[in-house]
Design an enzyme around this catalytic site. Structure first.
Site, mmCIF file in Angstrom:
data_model
loop_
_atom_site.group_PDB
_atom_site.id
_atom_site.type_symbol
_atom_site.label_atom_id
_atom_site.label_comp_id
_atom_site.label_asym_id
_atom_site.label_seq_id
_atom_site.Cartn_x
_atom_site.Cartn_y
_atom_site.Cartn_z
ATOM 1 N N HIS A 1 10.540 -33.388 -44.401
ATOM 2 C CA HIS A 1 9.718 -32.138 -44.172
ATOM 3 C C HIS A 1 10.662 -30.856 -44.528
ATOM 4 C CE1 HIS A 1 7.632 -28.962 -42.010
ATOM 5 N NE2 HIS A 1 8.680 -28.845 -41.131
ATOM 6 N N CYS B 1 3.733 -29.890 -37.652
ATOM 7 C CA CYS B 1 3.728 -30.454 -39.081
ATOM 8 C C CYS B 1 3.796 -31.997 -39.175
ATOM 9 C CB CYS B 1 4.966 -30.010 -39.682
ATOM 10 S SG CYS B 1 5.284 -28.175 -39.672
ATOM 11 N N ASN C 1 6.613 -22.932 -46.845
ATOM 12 C CA ASN C 1 6.308 -23.959 -45.794
ATOM 13 C C ASN C 1 4.878 -24.233 -45.775
ATOM 14 O OD1 ASN C 1 6.101 -25.927 -43.688
ATOM 15 N ND2 ASN C 1 7.260 -24.776 -42.190
ATOM 16 N N SER D 1 7.168 -29.825 -34.897
ATOM 17 C CA SER D 1 7.758 -29.041 -33.682
ATOM 18 C C SER D 1 7.306 -29.621 -32.516
ATOM 19 C CB SER D 1 7.659 -27.465 -33.904
ATOM 20 O OG SER D 1 8.703 -26.989 -34.795
ATOM 21 N N ASP E 1 19.692 -8.619 -48.058
ATOM 22 C CA ASP E 1 20.147 -9.297 -49.451
ATOM 23 C C ASP E 1 19.392 -10.350 -49.979
ATOM 24 O OD1 ASP E 1 21.819 -10.337 -51.691
ATOM 25 O OD2 ASP E 1 23.631 -10.419 -50.227
ATOM 26 N N THR F 1 9.405 -17.740 -44.121
ATOM 27 C CA THR F 1 9.203 -19.139 -44.593
ATOM 28 C C THR F 1 7.747 -19.429 -44.586
ATOM 29 O OG1 THR F 1 9.195 -19.800 -42.318
ATOM 30 C CG2 THR F 1 11.237 -19.768 -43.329
ATOM 31 N N GLU G 1 -2.517 -27.414 -38.176
ATOM 32 C CA GLU G 1 -2.146 -26.599 -37.191
ATOM 33 C C GLU G 1 -2.642 -25.059 -37.153
ATOM 34 O OE1 GLU G 1 2.056 -25.681 -36.825
ATOM 35 O OE2 GLU G 1 2.355 -27.108 -38.235
#
Ligand code: HMG
Length: 447
Positions: A246, A122, A330, A366, A33, A165, A85
């Protein structure tokens, strides 16, 4: 005597030149959806790199735009810190490649600038700003500024839930004394723990425990806020004009903001003002078990998010921070810096007089670590922000079909060796041209 402020003197951004429409192109192929994207995750498009773009070209292009706009040349820069990264070399830092690119177009060089590369998922973009701040405060900068670049191609394995993302882009910032945009607070809070929520153990695409990563984000943010308050004093919702987080996707910020509001309104007149509507916040000491307390907290939060007070705070202090993220996805190390820029652009569009007001910056990486600090908006912010041509860049992106997206993903996959025609024509920018004899990446400036 108060110290000379140190902070961000200028910001520029470079978006990957392709875009994937998530609700209209991606969702139908996944048989999902479109509202999962627009309403749930809160994203419309991902920015993706064209075949001649990578972390070096995007970083160098953002940096050149910024240096040119500010009239700076290499002699004005004493260090170049790159946060990423998505690095492709375990020894040679991306900052050397970016300096090499820039030296092609300026007469001076960066031979006396200290260069490095920062890694902590990040949060390393914010850590690079920290390094620059400390270098200036220590008096080692010889009157020069630092160039900080956060650049990433945030790609996930095809089929991974994180694919929704993705994003690609770079943010370049000048850190200096007497900054035009924001001054950084000395006070900082950290929330840091050994976590395995998202990692890339010598692999290009991340191993992700998506649902857990969201819990870890919230837990570390809470720790960082408590730590910040332990040095800066208690916070109140009225203390900050905006709270840029973030933003892996705006839906994550929605969750973090609700927890944040509960925390910063506790024991304040804001909590008392809401008490007649939804009661006071549950306190653990009032409950016989942790489970009962947690249940009461969940009920309180469900009611809190429906109150006019919370909705107005969210619309004012949070929603403008995710305007750009919604359109680009992102950007990992650049993400919180995109959120700050998004905020300032929205404030300028509203003709808001922001000088002297405070932002509360909430960074996260992370693995995992959150960092929180305050920033005071400076008098030159509007003139520094209005030339950033973000709308123009986003509008000019090539809109990919799903089949084209698959090819773009493959061409940036280090395990695959395929030829794909570029979708856009480079103009006045650095491009990737191929590999040299020692497998180094090579670049040139296209007029
Ligand atoms: P998923 O399983 O595809 O999505 O993964 P979902 O089923 O959880 O749905 C997402 C949201 O859409 C949910 O909202 C659904 O209810 C809603 P929530 O309930 O959570 O509020 N939804 C709908 N809403 C309206 N209409 C509909 C509909 N359908 C569903 N029809 C996940 C989502 C985030 C796990 C995945 O995308 C992922 O793994 N992403 C990568 C990891 C990530 O971004 N984590 C965020 C925190 S960690 C972080 O920020 C660090 C990071 O940037 C890396 C670094 O530091 O280097 C990632």
């Amino acid at each position: 005597m108060s110290e000379t402020p140190v902070g961000i003197d200028g910001i520029e951004l470079w978006s990957g030149k392709l875009r994937l429409d998530l609700p209209n192109t991606f969702a139908p192929v996944r048989d999902e959806d479109p509202a999962k994207y627009t309403k749930g995750l809160g994203v419309e498009h991902s920015s993706l790199p064209d075949v001649y773009e990578d972390i070096v070209t995007m970083g160098a292009n953002a940096a050149k735009q910024l240096l040119d706009r500010k009239g700076l040349t290499p002699n004005d820069i004493g260090r170049i810190d790159v946060a990423t990264e998505s690095a492709f070399d375990n020894s040679k830092p991306v900052s050397t490649y970016i300096a090499g690119c820039l030296e092609e177009v300026y007469e001076e060089d960066f031979h006396h600038a200290n260069k490095g590369e920062r890694k902590f998922a990040c949060v390393s973009g914010t850590q690079s700003i920290d390094d620059a701040y400390n270098w200036i405060r220590a008096g080692r900068h010889r009157g020069r500024a630092a160039l900080v670049i956060a650049t990433d191609t945030a790609l996930y394995e095809r089929g991974d839930p994180g694919e929704a993302t993705q994003g690609a882009g770079a943010v370049a910032m000048i850190i200096d004394t007497d900054p035009d945009v924001v001054a950084l607070s000395t006070e900082q809070g950290f929330g840091s723990a050994d976590e395995t929520d998202f990692l890339k153990p010598n692999q290009q695409f991340p191993s992700v425990d998506g649902k857990r990563s969201m819990q870890v984000y919230l837990a570390r943010m809470r720790e960082a806020l408590q730590d910040y308050e332990s040095v800066a004093g208690d916070t109140h919702p009225d203390d900050f004009a905006y709270v840029p987080f973030h933003t892996p996707f705006p839906g994550m910020v929605r969750k973090a903001a609700l927890l944040g509001f509960r925390h910063i309104s506790r024991d304040t007149d804001a909590e008392s003002a809401l008490a007649s509507e939804i009661g006071n916040q549950p306190r653990e000491s009032e409950f016989v078990s942790r489970e009962a307390y947690e249940e009461a907290i969940r009920e309180y939060m469900d009611e809190l998010k429906e109150t006019d007070t919370y909705r107005e705070w969210y619309d004012d202090a949070i929603d403008p921070t995710v305007d750009v993220a919604r359109m680009v996805g992102n950007w990992y190390t650049g993400s919180v810096h995109v959120a700050r820029l998004s905020t300032l652009i929205a404030a300028a569009d509203m003709n808001r007089d922001l000088a002297g007001e405070k932002l509360l910056l909430a960074s996260y990486g992370s693995g995992a670590q959150a960092e929180i600090h305050a920033e005071t908006v400076q008098s030159g912010w509007r003139e520094a922000i209005t030339p950033v041509n973000i709308d123009e860049q986003l509008e000019a992106r090539y809109d990919l079909s799903f089949e084209e997206y698959e090819r773009v993903h493959d061409v940036h996959n280090h395990e695959k060796d395929i030829e794909v025609e570029a979708f856009t024509t480079p103009e006045a920018e650095f491009v990737f041209t191929g590999w040299g004899r020692m497998s180094e990446r090579r670049y040139e400036y296209i007029e």
